[in-house]
Design an enzyme around this catalytic site. Structure first.
Site, PDB file in Angstrom:
ATOM      1  N   ASP A 428      38.365   9.284  54.529  1.00  0.00           N
ATOM      2  CA  ASP A 428      37.014   9.664  54.954  1.00  0.00           C
ATOM      3  C   ASP A 428      36.726  11.080  54.466  1.00  0.00           C
ATOM      4  O   ASP A 428      37.587  11.750  53.907  1.00  0.00           O
ATOM      5  CB  ASP A 428      36.984   9.604  56.496  1.00  0.00           C
ATOM      6  N   GLU A 431      33.611  13.589  50.280  1.00  0.00           N
ATOM      7  CA  GLU A 431      32.508  13.925  49.353  1.00  0.00           C
ATOM      8  C   GLU A 431      32.798  15.223  48.598  1.00  0.00           C
ATOM      9  O   GLU A 431      32.301  15.341  47.468  1.00  0.00           O
ATOM     10  CB  GLU A 431      31.196  14.044  50.137  1.00  0.00           C
ATOM     11  N   ASP A 558      28.517   6.109  58.259  1.00  0.00           N
ATOM     12  CA  ASP A 558      28.174   6.325  59.659  1.00  0.00           C
ATOM     13  C   ASP A 558      26.779   5.819  59.989  1.00  0.00           C
ATOM     14  O   ASP A 558      25.818   6.572  60.029  1.00  0.00           O
ATOM     15  CB  ASP A 558      28.305   7.815  59.982  1.00  0.00           C
TER      16      ASP A 558
HETATM   17  C1  LIG Z   1      24.517   7.024  56.346  1.00  0.00           C
HETATM   18  C2  LIG Z   1      24.035   5.699  56.744  1.00  0.00           C
HETATM   19  O1  LIG Z   1      22.880   5.511  57.051  1.00  0.00           O
HETATM   20  N1  LIG Z   1      24.950   4.752  56.759  1.00  0.00           N
HETATM   21  C3  LIG Z   1      24.754   3.373  57.021  1.00  0.00           C
HETATM   22  C4  LIG Z   1      24.360   2.992  58.375  1.00  0.00           C
HETATM   23  O2  LIG Z   1      24.257   1.644  58.504  1.00  0.00           O
HETATM   24  C5  LIG Z   1      23.561   0.891  57.551  1.00  0.00           C
HETATM   25  C6  LIG Z   1      23.748  -0.558  57.813  1.00  0.00           C
HETATM   26  O3  LIG Z   1      24.844  -0.865  58.490  1.00  0.00           O
HETATM   27  C7  LIG Z   1      24.000   1.270  56.195  1.00  0.00           C
HETATM   28  O4  LIG Z   1      23.347   0.536  55.228  1.00  0.00           O
HETATM   29  C8  LIG Z   1      23.775   2.748  56.094  1.00  0.00           C
HETATM   30  O5  LIG Z   1      23.947   3.182  54.822  1.00  0.00           O
END
Ligand SMILES: CC(=O)N[C@H]1CO[C@H](CO)[C@@H](O)[C@@H]1O
Ligand SMILES: *[C@@H]1O[C@H](CO)[C@@H](O)[C@H](O)[C@H]1NC(C)=O
Ligand SMILES: *[C@@H]1O[C@H](CO)[C@@H](O)[C@H](O)[C@H]1NC(C)=O
Ligand SMILES: *[C@@H]1O[C@H](CO)[C@@H](O)[C@H](O)[C@H]1NC(C)=O
Ligand SMILES: *[C@@H]1O[C@H](CO)[C@@H](O)[C@H](O)[C@H]1NC(C)=O
Ligand SMILES: *[C@@H]1O[C@H](CO)[C@@H](O)[C@H](O)[C@H]1NC(C)=O
Length: 859
Positions: A428, A431, A558
């Site tokens: 994790d 980045e 997240d």
């Molecule tokens: C950072 C972000 O928005 N992450 C994910 C949160 O959940 C959705 C669907 O589960 C993802 O597509 C997002 O990118």
């Protein structure tokens, strides 16, 4: 069909809403620059080379124009054309070949599906599809800008182009075509709205041309920060605006969408095959406070009768979040007995490891310091940021000692005999994420402020350019380039590693920031291989770049426990599997941030069973959301896991195929029905493997769904009843929260286990049945891949094909994997009720049976 019209209208409405999101600043074409003129143009059968010279005085809009460039176009295969525009001196940064190995290859203009041509003065180049003369890419009419810290390249496109890819993003699957900017800069972006840069970077797009029913792909292999603009304010175009590096383009001819995906897999490399057990159900959360609590979760799953394959632990297990340590509530003795218990029950264990190492006097840090593997400031001191444990140092994945350091930390901390014997790995924050806000002058201070101090460029200290070809021009402003990409964190270095850091070997963080997660992924995979050399490693990472799928899988980050994110997960997932060749992907089931609800969690548990990677995960402080917490979610989980496991070999086969030839194991609707324009924007339905169309209920609290069925034969997966698609909308009602609509596509044979099991190990001893779903022509076929499920190089594998012609069912293929399991029955679907027949054949050699001779076991 009024329903169809309503459906399409609402899709259009949604579409225009999405297209209007956020971008209030109109895109404008940059100032005019002189462009280049070509000389010494050499055309051979394998391509074109030319010298390019700046065709006027420097315009220096965001840096300094380079005067002398080279152009190279090479036909690498019949379907792949490589085009490079690079500096004559070859000092400008190029993505290192050891990070993304280039495919190479040489073919001829004669055999190619594509054709490249150049105009000399002003210089431009054009790529056409040879069969119909269609222009796929042309820079004509827009001068190329090639500066020390800015590249601009624009291609015109047909009106309303049908474009996909360019992730990682959570925007619509089919990309907006006006006022749209995609920013590429790896960012720790929890719970963000669409339109912003996220964790990973994959600058490849897929374009469908309806006139010719063809698809092609274009990759810009460049890891510098960039904005790709798609707009129609000045004709329709796509424009690259890049902070550095060279123009390194790969054109993939298709002509079908699956062909483009397979061609892309020759550049991204084939995805890593995952272990069989990796497709089991995983439970995780941030906020398990002790090893006892983790063990209680395992026990509660068992008590609830929900098959749990793998238990995970987030950073909670560490001592004050320091990597390679155990906290006092996670003592080694108890951790070892947890893992032993899991292993005794054929279950598995995974923990998280972050790249940032606590800047403290402790073993992992001290050894890293001794090995000299941390990123350094220009004065030689260790660069400090602030992550979970407080002040941290960051490994330099370019450093020659880093692999050895990581290997030995893994070897001791995760030792089977004396450490925590993990089965796979979760990485994790790569980045890399840094909580410290720019300028991060004192990472020690919790409340590190946001004061903007003067931004000074540091000159790169190097002996001479000659020593460092392709590693980046000297004298650039590596902190604050004049061209501003739309990074949602503002300055490039904000909340990540400082971009003027020079890695070992001379690469600048400025150019290689987007590679950090992928380099950590590869290093970590290697370390797992060191521990268990014969076992397929499973690593799940957050940040990715082109090629990451050959090492790791990815979770979508997240997300928020909200219905819109449950919906978004589908298009986000498809990007990775279908376009970027990273198939082992899934969103956090039930949602990560915030409190989930029973209904959302039940729906998400059903949907997640049709993600390649299926894990319930939750944030610290939110309500508990293990599947056993609610009756309906327990029911959903049992039903979903039952179906998933019976289909596990089917999806394992699809994944294996992707690892061999790049055929995506999941596909958007349009991949299978490109000429049906109603499918182009569909992003809430998708194919799970070649045969199953998943169409979940998507609206909050709803129990009905309106979905689209193309003109084809389908069968309801649950009832096995035939449903004739007519190219229109179908509304399903009374879909309770433990149900998910799934269809079998006509023409398919699905090998399914007769029964599910509590673990994937037990599942492997269940027999198969074949679900035969005849297509419009009454025929069907399918495939089954078998191996031991875990070896890196399995000694025996079987690649089996099934075919059915309306009368005879036949199995052939290769049979290297020895198994006692066989095919017990076949079920033939049709317009009448499905008919099941006894079979009792093995999986160790070809056979063929006349269905009329088989004994029917049910009507
Ligand atoms: C950072 C972000 O928005 N992450 C994910 C949160 O959940 C959705 C669907 O589960 C993802 O597509 C997002 O990118
Ligand atoms: C496990 O189940 C028991 C009994 O229902 C409950 O008291 C306990 O809180 C649960 N613990 C966890 C961690 O799920
Ligand atoms: C850094 O990011 C924060 C948001 O997290 C923002 O408030 C701040 O303005 C950014 N700083 C710079 C220099 O971009
Ligand atoms: C989640 O629920 C808990 C318990 O009801 C509550 O204390 C907390 O504030 C909720 N969190 C959010 C983000 O709503
Ligand atoms: C799984 O275990 C449960 C008990 O936890 C048991 O009732 C069930 O029969 C088992 N299922 C299978 C398929 O073995
Ligand atoms: C198996 O059968 C299919 C269909 O009949 C055929 O296309 C294929 O070539 C056969 N494969 C082998 C290995 O015999």
């Amino acid at each position: 069909m009024p329903l169809t019209i309503t459906f399409l209208q609402s899709a259009l409405l949604l579409w225009s809403t999405i297209a209007q999101w956020g971008f209030s600043v109109p895109l404008r074409r940059g100032p005019d620059c002189p462009g280049y003129s070509a000389s010494n143009v050499k055309k051979t059968d394998s391509g074109i080379t030319a010298d390019l010279t700046l065709a006027g005085s420097e315009c220096n809009i965001y840096g300094q124009d380079l005067h002398e460039l080279k152009f190279l176009a090479e036909y690498q295969t019949d379907s792949r054309l490589h085009v490079m525009i690079y500096d004559k001196a070859e000092q400008v940064y190029q993505v290192p070949d050891f990070v993304v190995p280039r495919p190479g290859g040489s073919s001829s203009a004669g055999g190619s599906l594509l054709e490249v041509s150049v105009e000399e003065d002003p210089f431009s180049f054009m790529i056409k599809r040879k069969s119909n003369g269609e222009v796929l890419f042309t820079t004509e009419g827009s001068e190329i800008i090639f500066e020390t810290q800015y590249l601009r390249l624009r291609t015109s496109l047909p009106d309303s182009p049908i474009l996909y890819g360019l992730g990682e993003h959570t925007d619509s699957l089919q990309l907006p075509t006006s006022n749209y900017i995609r920013t590429f800069w790896a960012r720790d972006a929890g719970g963000v709205p669409a339109g912003e840069n996220l964790y990973g970077n994959h600058p490849v797009y897929y374009e469908y041309r309806p006139k010719s029913d063809t698809t092609h792909g274009v990759l810009l292999l460049n890891s510098d920060g960039m904005d790709i603009k798609i707009n129609n304010d000045d004709g329709q175009y796509l424009e690259y605006n890049v902070l550095g590096g060279i123009i390194d383009l790969y054109f993939l001819a298709g002509p079908g969408p699956y062909d483009v995906a397979r061609e892309y897999s020759e550049i991204s490399l084939k995805p890593a095959m995952m272990p069989y057990w990796g497709f089991g159900f995983h439970q995780c959360r941030f906020g398990y406070k002790s090893v006892d609590e983790v063990a209680a979760v395992v026990a509660n799953y068992s008590a609830a009768g929900i098959p749990l394959e793998t238990m995970w632990t987030d950073i909670d297990y560490m001592d004050q979040y320091k990597v390679f340590t155990l906290g006092e509530r996670f003592p080694l003795k108890d951790m070892r007995s947890l893992v032993n218990d899991l292993h005794d029950n054929d279950q598995h264990y995974i923990v998280m490891v972050d790249p940032a190492v606590a800047y403290q006097n402790y073993d992992a840090f001290n050894r890293g310091k001794d090995a000299d593997i941390f990123i350094k400031n220009s004065d030689g001191s260790i660069y400090k940021g602030r992550v979970w444990p407080g002040v941290t140092a960051f490994p330099d994945w370019f450093h020659e000692n880093t692999q050895g350091y990581w290997d030995s930390e893994f070897e001791s901390f995760f030792s089977p005999s004396s450490g925590v014997d993990i089965d796979a790995l979760w990485i994790d924050m790569n980045e890399p994420s840094n909580f410290c806000v720019w300028p991060c002058a004192s990472p020690e201070a919790e409340d590190e402020g946001t004061d903007i101090v003067e931004v000074k460029a540091r000159k790169m200290s190097r002996q001479s350019d000659q020593d460092y070809p392709k590693r980046g021009l000297r004298g650039r402003n590596l902190i604050n380039p004049s061209y501003k990409i739309k990074n949602a964190f503002g300055l490039l270095s904000n909340k990540t590693a400082k971009t003027d850091i020079i890695h070992q070997g001379g690469w600048a963080e400025y150019d290689t920031h987007n590679l950090y997660g992928t380099m950590m992924s590869r290093t970590s995979r290697n370390s797992l291989l060191k521990r268990r050399p014969d076992k397929r490693p499973m690593v799940i990472t957050r940040s990715t770049f082109v090629g990451a799928g050959s090492y790791v899988g990815h979770w979508l980050g997240d997300n928020i426990s909200a219905w819109d994110q449950y919906q978004t997960s589908i298009r986000h997932l498809l990007q990775f599997v279908s376009f970027f060749q990273i198939p082992m992907v899934g969103a956090d089931v039930c949602g990560f941030l915030g409190n989930t609800t029973e209904t959302l969690c039940a729906r998400w548990t059903m949907l997640g069973a049709f993600y390649p990677f299926y894990r319930n995960h939750n944030v610290d402080g939110a309500i508990s959301q293990e599947a056993y917490r609610w009756k309906s979610v327990t029911d959903a989980a049992k039903k979903a896991i039952d179906a998933r496991y019976r289909l596990l070999d089917y999806i394992y086969t699809a994944m294996h195929k992707q690892t061999v030839d790049g055929t995506p194991m999941l596909a958007p609707m349009w991949f299978n029905y490109p000429t049906d324009s109603a499918t182009h924007a569909i992003e809430l339905q998708y194919f799970y493997g070649p045969a199953l169309l998943v169409s979940p209920v998507t609206e909050p609290e709803a129990t009905s769904v309106t979905l689209y069925l193309p003109d084809d034969i389908f069968y309801d997966f649950w009832s096995l009843k035939q449903v004739r698609g007519t190219g229109g909308a179908v509304t399903l009602k009374n879909i309770d929260f433990t149900s998910i609509p799934v269809y079998i596509r006509g023409g398919s044979i699905i090998p399914a286990r007769v029964k599910s099991a509590n673990t994937t190990t037990a599942l492997r001893s269940e027999d198969f049945e074949l679900l035969i779903a005849p297509g419009k022509d009454g025929k069907a076929n399918g495939a089954l891949y078998l191996d031991d499920g875990e070896s890196l190089h399995p000694s025996g594998t079987s690649e089996i094909q099934f075919s059915y012609d309306g009368k005879t069912i036949e199995m052939n293929g290769t049979f290297g994997y020895k198994t006692r399991v066989g095919v017990k029955s076949i079920t033939i679907l049709g317009s009448d009720a499905a008919k099941q027949f006894e079979l009792n054949e093995g999986l160790d050699g070809s056979w063929s049976r006349d269905v009329s001779q088989l004994k029917q076991i049910s009507v």
